[in-house]
Design a protein around this motif. Structure first.
Motif, PDB file in Angstrom:
ATOM      1  N   THR A  54       0.827  -1.220   0.000  1.00  0.00           N
ATOM      2  CA  THR A  54       0.000   0.000   0.000  1.00  0.00           C
ATOM      3  C   THR A  54       0.851   1.255   0.000  1.00  0.00           C
ATOM      4  O   THR A  54       0.360   2.334  -0.341  1.00  0.00           O
ATOM      5  CB  THR A  54      -0.894   0.037   1.255  1.00  0.00           C
ATOM      6  OG1 THR A  54      -0.039   0.041   2.418  1.00  0.00           O
ATOM      7  CG2 THR A  54      -1.821  -1.165   1.330  1.00  0.00           C
ATOM      8  N   GLY A  55       2.095   1.135   0.459  1.00  0.00           N
ATOM      9  CA  GLY A  55       2.938   2.320   0.602  1.00  0.00           C
ATOM     10  C   GLY A  55       2.600   3.135   1.835  1.00  0.00           C
ATOM     11  O   GLY A  55       3.115   4.238   2.020  1.00  0.00           O
ATOM     12  N   ASP A  84     -12.460 -12.474  -2.548  1.00  0.00           N
ATOM     13  CA  ASP A  84     -11.662 -11.303  -2.167  1.00  0.00           C
ATOM     14  C   ASP A  84     -11.689 -11.136  -0.645  1.00  0.00           C
ATOM     15  O   ASP A  84     -12.732 -11.317  -0.004  1.00  0.00           O
ATOM     16  CB  ASP A  84     -12.224 -10.024  -2.804  1.00  0.00           C
ATOM     17  CG  ASP A  84     -11.745  -9.842  -4.241  1.00  0.00           C
ATOM     18  OD1 ASP A  84     -11.082 -10.762  -4.767  1.00  0.00           O
ATOM     19  OD2 ASP A  84     -12.049  -8.782  -4.836  1.00  0.00           O
ATOM     20  N   ILE A  85     -10.529 -10.777  -0.128  1.00  0.00           N
ATOM     21  CA  ILE A  85     -10.377 -10.626   1.327  1.00  0.00           C
ATOM     22  C   ILE A  85     -10.267  -9.131   1.641  1.00  0.00           C
ATOM     23  O   ILE A  85      -9.423  -8.430   1.072  1.00  0.00           O
ATOM     24  CB  ILE A  85      -9.089 -11.346   1.807  1.00  0.00           C
ATOM     25  CG1 ILE A  85      -9.112 -12.817   1.393  1.00  0.00           C
ATOM     26  CG2 ILE A  85      -8.923 -11.195   3.316  1.00  0.00           C
ATOM     27  CD1 ILE A  85      -7.731 -13.473   1.417  1.00  0.00           C
ATOM     28  N   ILE A 108      -7.928  -2.901   3.532  1.00  0.00           N
ATOM     29  CA  ILE A 108      -7.029  -3.422   2.494  1.00  0.00           C
ATOM     30  C   ILE A 108      -7.723  -4.600   1.811  1.00  0.00           C
ATOM     31  O   ILE A 108      -8.162  -5.532   2.484  1.00  0.00           O
ATOM     32  CB  ILE A 108      -5.676  -3.857   3.076  1.00  0.00           C
ATOM     33  CG1 ILE A 108      -5.024  -2.682   3.822  1.00  0.00           C
ATOM     34  CG2 ILE A 108      -4.736  -4.334   1.969  1.00  0.00           C
ATOM     35  CD1 ILE A 108      -4.963  -2.812   5.272  1.00  0.00           C
ATOM     36  N   GLN A 109      -7.813  -4.505   0.495  1.00  0.00           N
ATOM     37  CA  GLN A 109      -8.498  -5.548  -0.280  1.00  0.00           C
ATOM     38  C   GLN A 109      -7.467  -6.409  -1.008  1.00  0.00           C
ATOM     39  O   GLN A 109      -6.556  -5.891  -1.663  1.00  0.00           O
ATOM     40  CB  GLN A 109      -9.453  -4.893  -1.296  1.00  0.00           C
ATOM     41  CG  GLN A 109     -10.249  -5.898  -2.116  1.00  0.00           C
ATOM     42  CD  GLN A 109     -11.184  -5.210  -3.115  1.00  0.00           C
ATOM     43  OE1 GLN A 109     -11.320  -3.983  -3.103  1.00  0.00           O
ATOM     44  NE2 GLN A 109     -11.813  -5.987  -3.973  1.00  0.00           N
ATOM     45  N   TYR A 134      -2.470  -8.180  -3.205  1.00  0.00           N
ATOM     46  CA  TYR A 134      -3.027  -6.851  -2.932  1.00  0.00           C
ATOM     47  C   TYR A 134      -3.782  -6.301  -4.143  1.00  0.00           C
ATOM     48  O   TYR A 134      -3.291  -6.377  -5.273  1.00  0.00           O
ATOM     49  CB  TYR A 134      -1.886  -5.907  -2.544  1.00  0.00           C
ATOM     50  CG  TYR A 134      -2.259  -4.441  -2.517  1.00  0.00           C
ATOM     51  CD1 TYR A 134      -2.983  -3.919  -1.456  1.00  0.00           C
ATOM     52  CD2 TYR A 134      -1.885  -3.582  -3.559  1.00  0.00           C
ATOM     53  CE1 TYR A 134      -3.329  -2.570  -1.430  1.00  0.00           C
ATOM     54  CE2 TYR A 134      -2.220  -2.248  -3.545  1.00  0.00           C
ATOM     55  CZ  TYR A 134      -2.950  -1.746  -2.474  1.00  0.00           C
ATOM     56  OH  TYR A 134      -3.290  -0.412  -2.464  1.00  0.00           O
ATOM     57  N   ILE A 135      -4.965  -5.732  -3.882  1.00  0.00           N
ATOM     58  CA  ILE A 135      -5.732  -5.081  -4.950  1.00  0.00           C
ATOM     59  C   ILE A 135      -5.766  -3.569  -4.718  1.00  0.00           C
ATOM     60  O   ILE A 135      -5.374  -2.790  -5.566  1.00  0.00           O
ATOM     61  CB  ILE A 135      -7.178  -5.636  -5.004  1.00  0.00           C
ATOM     62  CG1 ILE A 135      -7.171  -7.122  -5.370  1.00  0.00           C
ATOM     63  CG2 ILE A 135      -8.013  -4.839  -6.006  1.00  0.00           C
ATOM     64  CD1 ILE A 135      -8.533  -7.790  -5.302  1.00  0.00           C
ATOM     65  N   ARG A 136      -6.262  -3.161  -3.563  1.00  0.00           N
ATOM     66  CA  ARG A 136      -6.371  -1.715  -3.292  1.00  0.00           C
ATOM     67  C   ARG A 136      -6.544  -1.499  -1.805  1.00  0.00           C
ATOM     68  O   ARG A 136      -6.729  -2.445  -1.032  1.00  0.00           O
ATOM     69  CB  ARG A 136      -7.548  -1.101  -4.043  1.00  0.00           C
ATOM     70  CG  ARG A 136      -8.918  -1.658  -3.621  1.00  0.00           C
ATOM     71  CD  ARG A 136     -10.070  -0.847  -4.215  1.00  0.00           C
ATOM     72  NE  ARG A 136     -10.145  -0.924  -5.646  1.00  0.00           N
ATOM     73  CZ  ARG A 136     -10.796  -1.881  -6.327  1.00  0.00           C
ATOM     74  NH1 ARG A 136     -11.433  -2.844  -5.668  1.00  0.00           N
ATOM     75  NH2 ARG A 136     -10.840  -1.893  -7.636  1.00  0.00           N
TER      76      ARG A 136
END
Lengths: 262, 343
Positions: free
Chosen positions: B144-145, B165-166, B178-179, B186-188
């Motif tokens: 995510t940064g 999706d988690i 966090i998705q 990681y998605i977003r």
């Protein structure tokens, strides 16, 4: 010498309650009031919406019961004294009693200086201990100064025209939060002639066992022959915290809200 | 809260007859909680587990598996997961490696129940089988940064979408949602701390609301703000559900209703002032178990508070296949969960 005022509360385990264990206990009502120092416009509001229960109150020196007045509209607080409120309902055990020791505001104070509080509380306004706002029971509310040093010193200069005959310090006792009564409080008056601080009052406090959370107002009379132009509290913190407490061996905290001069 | 503007709520001094041990002695025959059609009888002796052999510390969350068993997650490392039948008989236990066990989510993955555990102390989310075998571990989301080190990440809850999706909420850390996909990629992320409507403060819980199948959404707790916030499944902020005074934990949707444990009320912070709320499809409170039923004005409920000391610090609600409720409590004297049966 007037009797020191100590507003403590004890946990009372009445036998009647112990027998009535098939009922749930009511919570105390939610009370909204801008502190316990009153003026002509002071009002007290109560919220408590539970079918089968009501909030009863009394100014008498006892717990409220079902024969006492039921709160139904905001109360105008125009008198000094202890107001007690309690939630009561037939199908429930009564709530704990709430105590509100209303009193008039103190006489003017010019300056209060303290030894450094914990840094978390260092940003609070300089008049926090004499702004005539008093009595928020939450130590994180921003109305309390918290100290974790071994010794706490608070110097008070009453206003020019004030003849101080008694000084009261408000303290929090909340042992679950590691906040204890000081081990010892000493009150000094500054004698200009000798350029020394003279001891005019001293009290010690035990912490041998757990106590109920309480707001404690400790009043110290000022002897008539004392020049009370400068007063100083010196409080000894509880260090270490006693063995019966989960925080044993660590340093305790002292929390102060408001100084009142009469 | 600014000192000058505070309205002093609650007690200056409380005294009287609060008896900490009383809850253990109450029986289901005597106590009824709630409002309207959502009223329950309280059974504080549901759990038959023995504290000497199967101790608990905080009882954080509960779920029911496809076998009908009730699973409790505690941060006691002698047995992090206790498995009961619906009558409160302890069937089995497992888990010694989750000192910060906090969030417990069950997901039916291709017919098999799997669990997602959020561990506050380990700063990880751990996916396990129903028997505790570790399947996947999600470490702190540096992708995510937003994080420099694991300690900044303190996940509290997960929810798993139908596609696998988690979603993880970092409720004791930086409040990001966090998705990830089902493989943990990681998605977003969205939410996070801040002053804007889409930001969160103590994002303690999360669920997916499928009650309107055309518009499924995420319901995320913003506990310090006494609110839920809704987002699309892609993280776009929708709106806020205000619940004044209520420190809401995880939202749990069952049938037409949303259930949520309220840790405590604003009126009595640190004073064991919890209760349980039930909201309808429109997110309006229709029952409060141990609290007041708030009136609404312009979709805004009045302040909520405890009226009956049925609970101390409720932390989660589980609804079983017979519509019974189970309430797990945090920091409440190592008490086992209570059961509430519909009246």
């Amino acid at each position: 010498m007037s009797k020191p005022v100590t507003l403590f509360v004890l946990l009372i385990l009445s036998s009647s309650v112990l027998l009535a264990q098939t009922k749930l206990q009511l919570a105390p009502p939610v009370v909204k009031v801008p502190g316990i120092l009153i003026d002509d416009s002071s009002k007290l509001l109560v919220q408590f919406n539970q079918p089968g229960a009501a909030v009863h109150y009394t100014w008498e020196n006892r717990d409220p019961n079902e024969k006492d007045p039921v709160y139904s509209a905001p109360l105008s607080i125009q008198r000094e004294g202890m107001l007690r409120l309690k939630s009561i309902g037939k199908s429930f055990l009564p709530s704990e009693t709430l105590y509100f020791p209303f009193r008039k505001k103190g006489l003017p104070i010019s300056v209060v200086t303290t030894s450094p509080p914990n840094s978390y509380y260092a940003h609070l306004p300089s008049n926090i201990l004499f702004d005539n706002i008093m009595g928020n029971p939450q130590f994180r509310s921003g109305s309390w100064l918290g100290f974790d040093s071994d010794t706490v010193s608070i110097e008070v200069i009453p206003s020019e025209n004030v003849n101080a005959r008694q000084i009261t310090i408000g303290l929090l006792r909340d042992e679950d939060s590691w906040i204890f009564m000081p081990k010892k409080i000493s009150l000094f008056a500054f004698a200009a002639a000798s350029d020394t601080w003279q001891l005019i009052g001293q009290r010690s406090y035990a912490a041998d066992s757990a106590s109920t959370k309480a707001f404690v107002m400790e009043s110290f009379p000022i002897p008539e022959n004392t020049n009370a132009r400068k007063l100083k509290f010196v409080m000894e913190n509880r260090n270490p915290i006693p063995d019966w407490h989960p925080g044993k061996g660590n340093k305790g905290w002292i929390f102060v809200d408001e100084l009142l001069i009469d | 809260m600014h000192r000058r503007s505070f309205i002093w709520q609650g007690s200056l001094i409380v005294s009287g007859a609060f008896i900490p041990g009383i809850h253990r002695k109450l029986s289901a025959d005597y106590v009824e909680l709630g409002h309207g059609n959502k009223r329950y009888r309280l059974d504080t002796n549901w759990s038959k587990a023995s504290a000497s052999t199967h101790p608990v510390k905080d009882c954080h969350e509960m779920v029911q598996d496809q076998k009908g068993r009730i699973l409790l997650l505690t941060n006691h490392t002698q047995n992090n997961l206790l498995i009961y039948d619906k009558k409160g008989k302890l069937l089995s236990s497992w888990g010694t490696e989750y000192p910060g066990a906090h969030g417990l989510t069950l997901f039916n993955e291709n017919g098999q129940d799997v669990l997602f555990i959020c561990d506050n102390n380990r700063h990880q989310v751990i996916k396990t089988t129903i028997d505790g075998e570790v399947l996947m571990t999600l470490n702190y989301p540096k992708e995510t940064g937003r994080y420099q080190k694991a300690e900044e990440y303190i996940p509290t809850e997960t929810i798993i979408a139908a596609n696998g999706d988690i979603y993880v909420v970092d409720g004791y850390g930086q409040d990001w949602v966090i998705q990830y996909n089902s493989r943990g990629e990681y998605i977003r992320h969205f939410g996070g701390k801040g002053e804007k409507a889409e930001n969160l403060a103590n994002a303690h819980g999360i669920c997916i609301d499928n009650r309107n199948p055309k518009q499924p959404c995420l319901v995320v707790t913003s506990r310090v703000q006494n609110a839920f916030k809704r987002y699309t499944l892609e993280g776009a902020y929708i709106d806020t559900i205000p619940l004044p005074g209520a420190w809401v934990c995880r939202p749990v949707i069952n049938g037409d209703f949303l259930y949520v444990a309220v840790l405590q009320s604003n009126a009595r912070i640190d004073e064991k002032s919890g209760f349980v709320l039930i909201l309808d499809k429109n997110y309006q409170v229709v029952s409060s178990l141990g609290g007041n039923l708030p009136a609404y004005q312009d979709k805004q409920p009045e302040e909520m508070y405890q009226t009956i000391r049925a609970f101390q610090y409720p932390h989660d609600v589980c609804i079983d296949d017979e519509q019974n409720l189970y309430v797990a409590q945090w920091n409440s004297g190592n008490v086992y969960p209570y059961k509430l049966k519909p009246v």
